[in-house]
Design an enzyme around this catalytic site. Structure first.
Site, mmCIF file in Angstrom:
data_model
loop_
_atom_site.group_PDB
_atom_site.id
_atom_site.type_symbol
_atom_site.label_atom_id
_atom_site.label_comp_id
_atom_site.label_asym_id
_atom_site.label_seq_id
_atom_site.Cartn_x
_atom_site.Cartn_y
_atom_site.Cartn_z
ATOM 1 N N ASP A 1 0.858 -1.174 0.000
ATOM 2 C CA ASP A 1 0.000 0.000 0.000
ATOM 3 C C ASP A 1 0.904 1.237 0.000
ATOM 4 O OD1 ASP A 1 -2.351 1.704 0.560
ATOM 5 O OD2 ASP A 1 -1.467 1.860 2.550
ATOM 6 N N ASP B 1 -0.205 5.070 0.752
ATOM 7 C CA ASP B 1 -0.447 6.142 1.716
ATOM 8 C C ASP B 1 -0.263 5.662 3.156
ATOM 9 O OD1 ASP B 1 -1.067 7.644 -0.478
ATOM 10 O OD2 ASP B 1 -3.237 7.580 -0.178
#
Length: 317
Positions: free
Chosen positions: A70, A72
């Site tokens: 991922d 963010d």
């Protein structure tokens, strides 16, 4: 008085025997202390075997494995879409009122420390309206500049080291993010990763229409993207790893044999502990995470839209 003389203590010089007795007593006391100390120390059970060393991971040369990260708050502090918005404002793509909107969205993201689908959707809608009518090539070139200006210094060194370990083992490493695929691809390339899965904005003849292709790559959509990519690449998901900070990515993390919670939010931390997933936290402290590092504001450490929001608020007073 002479009769009481026997009550008066007499000074007696130490004889060789008394010296010997004293030395023997001291030696015995030292030995007793050593025995007591040894008895107090925990002893391994005779039948208890030493713990086996943890197998090396990632496994070098395992070409059926890959890693999915991922973006963010896992690879990068804050949300890529907000940093991108700051860069576009600097280049006069939109007005101050729209910047304030981006700024408060980023401030909320940092203060909450978690992704909220409604807020993230609002941010993406804002970005789509801004890029509508612009050429893809133009935004890609600007994205390179924005990475250097706002994103490069916000990469978590610890997460980058994890990604590099997979690369060093000969495995492919992919970003998986709700951020625009163009932005995600720039970040992946700058970090030396294999590539990126991201939200796809529609374009016709190289010009953005302001609409998405499908839906944002968020939550279950990430899991589906990883599953599809693994099928196309011939990967064994049981041998793959995935890394995220958000409970929204539990579907993606649950797909692989090696899930990691990185800088996890409260729900993901709880889930990871219940399922014996590995955790890594590269933040400076739990308190700092929850309040968006306000103590550092005096030395200019408030980043992203939060800083812009504060500046705008002061100008209006």
């Amino acid at each position: 008085m002479a009769a009481l003389g026997w009550l008066t203590p007499r000074r007696r010089s130490a004889t060789a025997r008394s010296v010997l007795a004293g030395e023997a007593s001291a030696e015995a006391a030292r030995k007793t202390a050593q025995v007591l100390e040894a008895e107090a120390a925990p002893r391994p059970l005779a039948e208890e075997a030493p713990p086996a060393p943890e197998p090396a991971f990632p496994v070098a040369g395992d070409d059926l494995a890959a890693a999915f990260f991922d973006l963010d708050n896992t690879v990068m502090q804050g949300a890529a879409i907000f940093h991108f918005g700051r860069g576009l404002y600097k280049r006069e793509f939109f007005r101050r009122r729209e910047l304030a909107r981006f700024a408060w969205q980023q401030a909320w993201f940092r203060l909450a420390g978690v992704e909220d689908p409604e807020h993230m959707q609002d941010a993406r809608d804002s970005a789509l309206s801004i890029v509508k009518g612009h050429r893809v090539s133009e935004l890609m070139a600007i994205g390179e500049e924005i990475y250097d200006e706002y994103m490069a210094e916000r990469i978590w060194p610890g997460t980058r080291a994890l990604a590099q370990a997979h690369l060093d083992a000969g495995q492919k490493v992919w970003l998986v993010t709700a951020a625009p695929v163009e932005t995600a691809t720039i970040i992946a390339r700058r970090l030396g990763l294999t590539g990126a899965l991201g939200t796809v904005a529609e374009s016709v003849d190289g010009v953005y229409t302001g609409r998405l292709v499908g839906e944002p790559l968020h939550g279950p959509a990430k899991a589906e993207a990883v599953r599809a990519l693994a099928g196309a690449e011939g990967l064994d998901l049981a041998r793959c790893a995935a890394y995220s900070d958000s409970h929204n990515d539990i579907p993606m993390l649950s797909l692989v044999g090696h899930p990691y919670a990185i800088n996890p939010d409260t729900k993901l931390r709880k889930h990871a502990r219940e399922h014996d997933w590995r955790l890594r936290d590269y933040r400076t402290g739990r308190k700092a995470v929850k309040v968006g590092v306000p103590a550092a504001a005096g030395v200019g450490a408030i980043a992203g839209g939060a800083a812009a929001a504060i500046a705008l608020h002061r100008r209006r007073k």
